[in-house]
Design a protein around this motif. Structure first.
Motif, PDB file in Angstrom:
ATOM      1  N   SER A   2       2.636   6.330  -9.214  1.00 33.11           N
ATOM      2  CA  SER A   2       1.594   5.362  -8.853  1.00 33.11           C
ATOM      3  C   SER A   2       0.344   5.573  -9.707  1.00 33.11           C
ATOM      4  O   SER A   2       0.110   6.655 -10.249  1.00 33.11           O
ATOM      5  N   THR A  10       0.670  -1.111  -6.517  1.00 32.57           N
ATOM      6  CA  THR A  10       0.595  -1.369  -5.081  1.00 32.57           C
ATOM      7  C   THR A  10       0.481  -2.864  -4.797  1.00 32.57           C
ATOM      8  O   THR A  10       0.161  -3.250  -3.673  1.00 32.57           O
ATOM      9  N   ASN A  47       3.157   2.037  -1.750  1.00 37.75           N
ATOM     10  CA  ASN A  47       3.515   2.434  -3.117  1.00 37.75           C
ATOM     11  C   ASN A  47       2.544   3.437  -3.726  1.00 37.75           C
ATOM     12  O   ASN A  47       2.831   4.022  -4.761  1.00 37.75           O
ATOM     13  N   ASP A  69       0.802  -1.231   0.000  1.00 38.71           N
ATOM     14  CA  ASP A  69       0.000   0.000   0.000  1.00 38.71           C
ATOM     15  C   ASP A  69       0.831   1.275   0.000  1.00 38.71           C
ATOM     16  O   ASP A  69       0.410   2.290  -0.541  1.00 38.71           O
TER      17      ASP A  69
END
Ligand SMILES: [Zn+2]
Length: 818
Positions: free
Chosen positions: A116, A179, A110, A108
């Protein structure tokens, strides 16, 4: 429909089938071919087909399964660098009937990387507005948004994955996808088998105030007022096994920030290495109090178990001392938690800590330690209410679900406004330091603290135990939890406006920015009203209006108990509520959860009817009277007023039969027909007819229209001419043949003066004005205003402005006249 045809219909009913007076004749339905919409159509065609994993009753099926992941984690908090470094060992149990070649892991953190999916897919909602003369209004960007961008540019964020291996220390190959991370297994994992993953990782903690995350650190200004130091709220902090389910297999929808988490249950053993003067709060139970607490503090913790009011384990003075002293030493806090779907923690040298035992009895968890951790900024607000609100929540929620099954329930103050994890919650409200040294707080802040603690601790039940899929359905935890926090709030103090009542959702439901509640979390427009208030209001209505408290509470508790420590889907909730209450609710789920219709029922017209006696000497005299009661033609009135004489008046010597007999004159032909009618009645028909004539009741026909489209019961209140009132509840099924217009016959002894629909605002009806017959005058306000002078740049008096002196800092308090 015509007035006379009602008379005839009534007479016909009386003569032929009085007992079936509620039947609807085909001619009463106003819809035409092709327009019909069955709002009561069953939901089965929309819900997933029941199977051995999930039954048609909404229960876990005979072969229900779910995966399990146990964690051992050692983590070190580097306060200077605001960084975590850790190693974890995950034991993954494959309880599914499938063989797995790889395991997906959630990363998470990330989400905070500049590349992202969340960051790259974020949209911008502001535009400059231009006209032909040039740019009038620039686009707007908040300083907060600029701060976020700067923070993300200045810091390296996201997980650093140093090593992924198996239990024997062998390296495993892995692939990071946003993620998520796929770890390839050297051997496929068979059903019933387990495997171990070892991951070394680290990341830089985000500043919560800068990025607005669900975890992070908060730095207090290094001045006398705030005293420096940080609070660390740590969550989504370790690579977590992604959920693998019977309905979706691997959960592969990326973390975009909105849709929360889909987790597996497991046991945790976590060692947290923190500066020695920190106090650490975490999911689970502290395993080594003797190593991290003084003897005195351990004694206080014991004392708190049976205390009347919360007892300080770490006092305000001790917290202040920690804040001021500073140390290079470190301590390791060890926590253990069983059967939890996540693990979060908090650490700070600013924390004081209070605790009180919640003696809930039973044999599941007779004693629960309710605890709060907060800095001096929490003040009296936290001292008085946080831990008490934690206990109040368990009191109320357990009544609606099950005994609280964990040994601790904690409320921690920090930068996150409100966020939930198993046994631990983060709650934001604080007091304000005034110049005289006192700390005060507003009524709104008090309500916020009690409300948010109830809400977040409530989440320990939904979804931390009733483990719904947050990534897909925000409403399943937020909606159910908002419904219950409203119940708990009103049992705390009903004078506080807690919201989540039918009236709270009216404005949203008539607005155009809506999607159905059944919309995936990340795609929802206006998450607050959609996923919190609307489902909560819907459940209130289901409880108070549709099912009643007994049926609702039984079914809701059944849902909670069926799915405790399991993973329900929306269908499981809908099916359980219907099956356990024994009431068909498909129309309700359809209207409230699958559509954007709103409630607006209008009472359009009311007819008052009198039953014809069929006796011509009575009925025709009534008709003559009715005719006489109608206004006389204004032509005739004005001619009379002008004194003009008619031909008939001027020629009164010329008359015939019709001057003695009007069109209501009764003849023997009619009298004979009446006698024949009576003679042909069967004895039972005659008894019914005679009684109806003798009672001469009031027959009211009410025309309703469904303006909003959502079918709902009609909560009718009748006020009689004598001032008394009576409630008459018409079930939603009244709309089953025609969802737009229905008529209802109501027979009363007493004369009705007025009708009202939903006078207590129980159904979220968006337009009250059409709820009354006769209509009511709407009471409101009007305000006189003074027009403001145009401050447009064209009217600036630059000549005068140019004389203004430049202010220096000592002028700070002077008003700027320009
Ligand atoms: Zn929530």
């Amino acid at each position: 429909m015509q007035r006379t045809s009602f008379w005839l219909a009534c007479a016909a009913i009386a003569a032929v089938s009085f007992g079936a007076n509620q039947s609807v004749s085909a001619s009463a339905i106003k819809q035409t071919k092709g327009e019909f919409e069955d709002k009561f159509r069953q939901l089965d065609e929309v819900l997933p087909t029941a199977n051995v994993y999930r039954s048609a009753a909404g229960e876990p099926g005979e072969k229900y399964w779910q995966q399990r992941a146990d964690y051992e984690i050692d983590v070190r908090l580097n306060e200077e660098l605001r960084r975590l470094d850790a190693s974890e060992e995950i034991t993954y149990h494959n309880n599914s009937p499938y063989t797995l070649k790889y395991i997906w892991i959630q990363l998470d953190q990330n989400i905070f990387r500049n590349d992202s999916r969340a960051e790259r897919s974020a949209t911008f909602g502001s535009h400059p507005e231009t006209d032909l003369a040039g740019i009038d209004k620039p686009a707007r960007v908040s300083l907060g948004e600029l701060r976020r961008q700067q923070f993300m540019a200045d810091n390296e964020l996201g997980f650093a994955i140093d090593k992924v291996g198996n239990g024997d220390g062998e390296a495993l190959s892995f692939t990071v996808v946003g993620t998520n991370m796929r770890v390839d297994l050297p051997e496929p994992l068979a059903p019933g088998a387990q495997t171990t993953l070892a991951i070394d990782f680290g990341f830089n903690i985000v500043e919560e105030d800068a990025v607005g995350a669900r975890s992070g650190y908060e730095h207090f200004a290094d001045d006398a007022r705030e005293g420096g130091n940080d609070i660390f709220l740590i969550a989504q902090w370790y690579p977590r096994v992604a959920a693998f389910t019977d309905y979706e297999a691997w959960t592969n929808k990326e973390f975009l920030g909105r849709g929360e988490f889909t987790q597996e249950f497991g046991d945790f053993e976590v060692s947290i290495d923190a500066p020695a003067d920190h106090i650490v709060s975490a999911t689970g139970v502290l395993q080594n109090p003797e190593e991290v607490l003084t003897d005195k503090q351990q004694r206080r913790l014991k004392e708190a178990e049976t205390a009347e009011r919360p007892v300080f384990v770490v006092t305000a003075e001790e917290a202040l001392e920690n804040e001021e002293a500073g140390t290079d030493e470190r301590k390791v806090w060890r926590f253990a938690a069983e059967n939890v779907r996540d693990f979060a923690w908090a650490s700070s040298r600013k924390f004081m800590w209070d605790a009180k035992g919640y003696q809930q009895g039973g044999d599941v968890q007779p004693l629960v330690m309710a605890m709060s951790f907060f800095p001096k900024e929490g003040g009296d607000l936290w001292k008085k209410y946080s831990t008490e609100a934690v206990i109040h929540t368990m009191d109320i929620y357990s009544r609606f679900s099950f005994d609280y099954p964990y040994p601790t329930a904690q409320s921690v103050n920090g930068p996150v406004g409100g966020m939930e994890y198993p046994m631990i919650t983060f709650n934001g409200p604080r007091t304000e330091l005034q110049d005289d040294g006192t700390r005060t707080y507003s009524l709104a802040e008090k309500r916020f603290l009690i409300g948010v603690v109830i809400h977040e601790v409530g989440h320990i039940y939904f979804p931390m135990i009733v483990n719904s899929d947050e990534r897909q359905w925000t409403w399943m935890d937020e909606g159910l939890n908002s419904f219950l926090d409203g119940v708990a709030g009103r049992e705390w103090d009903p004078s506080v406006p807690w919201g989540v009542e039918p009236r709270s959702i009216v404005d949203y439901m008539k607005s155009s920015v809506q999607v159905p509640i059944m919309t995936q979390s990340d795609s929802v427009l206006r998450l607050g009203p959609n996923a919190y208030t609307k489902p909560a209001a819907a459940l209130n209505i289901l409880r108070e209006v549709i099912l009643g408290r007994d049926l609702f509470d039984f079914a809701f508790r059944e849902y909670a108990q069926r799915w405790m420590f399991k993973r329900p889907t929306p269908a499981d909730f809908f099916r359980t509520m219907e099956e356990a209450s024994g009431v068909d609710l498909d129309w309700f789920w359809r209207g409230w959860f699958y559509s954007t219709d709103h409630v607006d029922i209008s009472i359009d017209r009311v007819f008052k009817l009198q039953l014809d006696t069929q006796d011509p000497d009575i009925d025709w005299q009534r008709r003559r009277q009715e005719q006489a009661d109608k206004p006389v033609s204004f032509f005739v009135q004005r001619n009379e007023a002008a004194g003009s004489k008619t031909w008939v008046e001027l020629n009164s010597d010329v008359t015939d039969f019709y001057d003695q007999n009007d069109r209501f004159t009764v003849t023997n032909k009619q009298r004979n027909a009446y006698q024949k009618f009576l003679d042909k009645l069967e004895p039972w028909e005659r008894r019914v007819f005679d009684r109806a004539i003798a009672e001469d009741q009031n027959y009211y026909v009410l025309d309703f229209s469904n303006v909003g489209g959502l079918v709902m019961p009609i909560l009718l209140q009748m006020t009689y001419a004598d001032g008394s009132t009576e409630d008459y509840r018409i079930p939603a099924e009244v709309w089953r043949r025609d969802a737009k217009n229905v008529s209802k016959l109501i027979v009363t002894d007493k004369e009705v003066a007025s009708f009202a629909v939903d006078p207590n605002w129980e159904t979220a009806d968006v337009d009250i004005a059409n709820n009354y017959y006769p209509r009511q005058i709407i009471q409101s306000r009007i305000e006189a205003y003074k027009s403001k002078r145009d401050k447009d740049h064209i009217s600036r008096d630059l000549m005068q402005e140019a004389k203004t002196k430049l202010k220096d800092e000592s002028d700070e308090n002077n008003d700027d006249e320009n």
